[in-house]
Design an enzyme around this catalytic site. Structure first.
Site, mmCIF file in Angstrom:
data_model
loop_
_atom_site.group_PDB
_atom_site.id
_atom_site.type_symbol
_atom_site.label_atom_id
_atom_site.label_comp_id
_atom_site.label_asym_id
_atom_site.label_seq_id
_atom_site.Cartn_x
_atom_site.Cartn_y
_atom_site.Cartn_z
ATOM 1 C CG ASP A 94 -17.447 -0.206 21.644
ATOM 2 O OD1 ASP A 94 -17.419 -0.031 20.411
ATOM 3 O OD2 ASP A 94 -17.685 -1.307 22.156
ATOM 4 C CG ASP A 268 -21.807 0.437 28.212
ATOM 5 O OD1 ASP A 268 -20.809 0.852 28.827
ATOM 6 O OD2 ASP A 268 -21.810 -0.632 27.574
ATOM 7 C CB CYS A 306 -43.027 -2.266 35.653
ATOM 8 S SG CYS A 306 -42.223 -1.771 34.116
ATOM 9 C CB CYS A 308 -42.624 -1.471 30.536
ATOM 10 S SG CYS A 308 -42.865 -3.242 30.750
ATOM 11 C CB CYS A 311 -45.647 -4.301 33.404
ATOM 12 S SG CYS A 311 -44.134 -5.212 33.796
ATOM 13 C CG HIS A 337 -39.957 -5.615 32.619
ATOM 14 N ND1 HIS A 337 -40.795 -4.825 33.372
ATOM 15 C CD2 HIS A 337 -39.065 -6.143 33.489
ATOM 16 C CE1 HIS A 337 -40.439 -4.884 34.638
ATOM 17 N NE2 HIS A 337 -39.393 -5.681 34.741
#
Lengths: 374, 374
Positions: A94, A268, A306, A308, A311, A337
């Protein structure tokens, strides 16, 4: 020649949302995309390898913070942000404008630029559009942003108009100051508060400067969701079809989906990392505060749907224990996660666009997650 | 039948150090071994996968902390420590004695047990040898420790003698209370302050109880290194050849090597994780404080000779930036490196034993690291 190229792959017949791909000097990313935020040249809690494991294709870093610490000279010496943080995929920085306006105590906005106090030590600094570009040139991200003023909500019409016109003049100065447009794509930022005609004025003015991509700033700053959607609906149709559109600072699941249905390609937000550190996680059935006592003996994963690392390997009871005990692994797992959750969400959004059913997907997701449809 | 078995593979002809292997219900580990400490069912900053990547073969966890939070009932319900923290390799738990004596403000030692205040909320608690074993039975580690008193340094002879004799009586009570010796091996702990004859008395008394392994406690508590080495030299020769010997709370590179030369098989210490969090790292040329300003533009790895994730991917300049910015990845990388450094050190120690040259290795390592030989 521009540093990036946008490829429009398909429009969703049901919603008008765009499936696309952005090609950058460090590889491409699929859109609509959620970009995790790595404020200080690191996505809080995550390693670059883990960011790849969750399939993050692009990350964002903050010019203001890196200018303050360690300084863009060090980042440049280290080979730019990519070398410094060991991330070889696309990066967006940015302009620092948002932080100057939101983080610093004292600020004085003049046509030339902004004087502000450091959030670290209170020292006085000045930043101009030219300096914001110089810093971003040194940082070396693939996509960089024009220096803009992000006005608060609510703001009166006259100030919003005066501010957006200055933002246009600053955008022109940014473009003139940009040293290597063939390596870094400079995006303009549409402002204009919550006024439809000002949003349109801002978009038209920036279009004349012919940026390789356009962001929409100054939204999700406290206004009702309906107003944000209205602003998108008057702005997005004015933006060129062959360039990416980036809605800044937006990252809650509902806003991501609603933004995509309105033609946004990039998002974002610090939301997934920030709420993760506070012990809140996103699940397919809504947010839960895994830090709460009711999960002390819950031996199921955060979200059984999930895939991930957290998880697949740990229970809510264990993660709660880690969070309560102040253990780093706790915030690592909630962050991991939450980021994976949003990246998976965007994959599903892209799949739904491919299948011309993004509005159906939205309704299904909202119903399961517990959102009310607007 | 004992839960563990010690295999003596080879003795170093130069030093007398032992190369061996300990077989447990969750697999084996090579000795001499350094055991990273996971106080609250997590090695601070590290995930279980990362602990495997650095080739940690066994970790230690703290009974006192887990009893206080989340409580052994929750850990037991989750399938014991192995299930709770998702670590399928060997685990050792201490008895909680050391923490009761070092962490809690108020304590009252009686023959029956110790009354103390919680370090979390100041609440009053009581722990006896039987309770320490009950908790450890619930936690389910492969190796558990007898409840002992770790006296401060210096301590007078009479107190040291009185204390070690009580520790022997407590060890007997621990053995009697132990519910599943076929699944968890209970080690006795030799005490006796810095008095040779008391160390010998303690060892002889514990030998009569025939534990499957012996620890040496109450060392590295502030005494000069020479005294610690003397205590080892009078104690270790009394311990059985066919059982592992564990020097508690020791983990600096010099102590690890000196301990191994004196016949020690197992070590644990918070040193690598604790100093890592403070920005200090171990390198083949000695400790450096990577947080210091002199590393701000140092674009080399922490230790060019190290093969860890941090050294393969990041510079001192970047890690310093992360530490200065309070970023989690900073302490993750210093912790990761320090643990890998000690695990690599123990690999080299084992290799040197295999080659009958541990004293040569010690001299070479000390010279390069910057230690003075005692």
């Amino acid at each position: 020649m521009s540093a990036i190229r946008y490829e429009l792959i398909k429009k969703c017949k049901q919603s008008g949302a765009r499936l696309g791909r952005v090609y950058t000097p460090h590889g491409c990313f699929d859109t609509p995309a959620f970009m995790p935020v790595g404020t200080q040249a690191t996505v809080k809690g995550m390693s670059p390898d883990e960011m790849k494991e969750i399939e993050a294709q692009i990350i964002l870093s903050n010019t203001y913070h890196l200018h303050m610490r360690p300084g863009e000279d060090i980042v440049k010496e280290a080979g730019g942000l990519h070398g410094f943080m060991n991330w070889d995929r696309p990066i967006l920085t940015d302009s620092g404008g948002f932080q100057v306006f939101s983080l610093s105590d004292l600020r004085d906005i003049k046509e030339e630029g902004v004087t502000f106090k450091s959030h670290i030590d209170g020292s006085k600094h000045f930043i101009s559009p030219e300096m914001a570009i110089k810093i971003q040139n040194d940082l070396g991200a693939d996509i960089i942003m024009a220096f803009d003023e992000c006005i608060p909500y609510p703001a009166d019409y006259d100030y919003a108009k005066k501010s957006l016109e200055r933002t246009t003049r600053w955008a022109k100065r940014c473009k003139d100051a940009h040293r290597n447009p063939e390596k870094q794509a400079l995006f303009g930022i549409v402002q204009g508060g919550m006024y439809k005609d000002l949003r349109q004025q801002s978009a038209y003015e920036l279009l004349e400067l012919d940026f390789p991509g356009y962001a929409i700033g100054g939204l999700s700053v406290g206004e009702p969701a309906e107003i944000m959607y209205e602003m998108l609906e008057v702005t997005v149709p004015l933006l060129p079809e062959d360039k990416p559109r980036y809605l800044m600072g937006v990252g809650s699941p509902d806003y991501l989906i609603e933004g995509a249905t309105r033609g946004i390609d990039m998002f974002d937000c610090v939301l997934p990392t920030r709420i993760g550190r506070n012990g809140t996680v996103l699940t397919s059935k809504g947010r839960i505060i895994v830090r709460d006592a009711i999960y002390a003996r819950d031996y199921t994963p955060i979200d059984p749907e999930c895939d991930c690392y957290a998880c697949r390997n740990f229970t809510r009871a264990y993660i709660r224990h880690l969070l309560k005990s102040g253990e780093v692994l706790g915030i690592r797992l909630t962050t991991w996660h939450n980021l994976r959750f949003l990246i998976n969400l965007m994959k599903k959004v892209r799949q739904a666009i491919m299948e011309d059913r993004l509005l159906d997907f939205r309704d299904e997701f909202f119903s399961k997650f517990g959102y009310k449809k607007i």
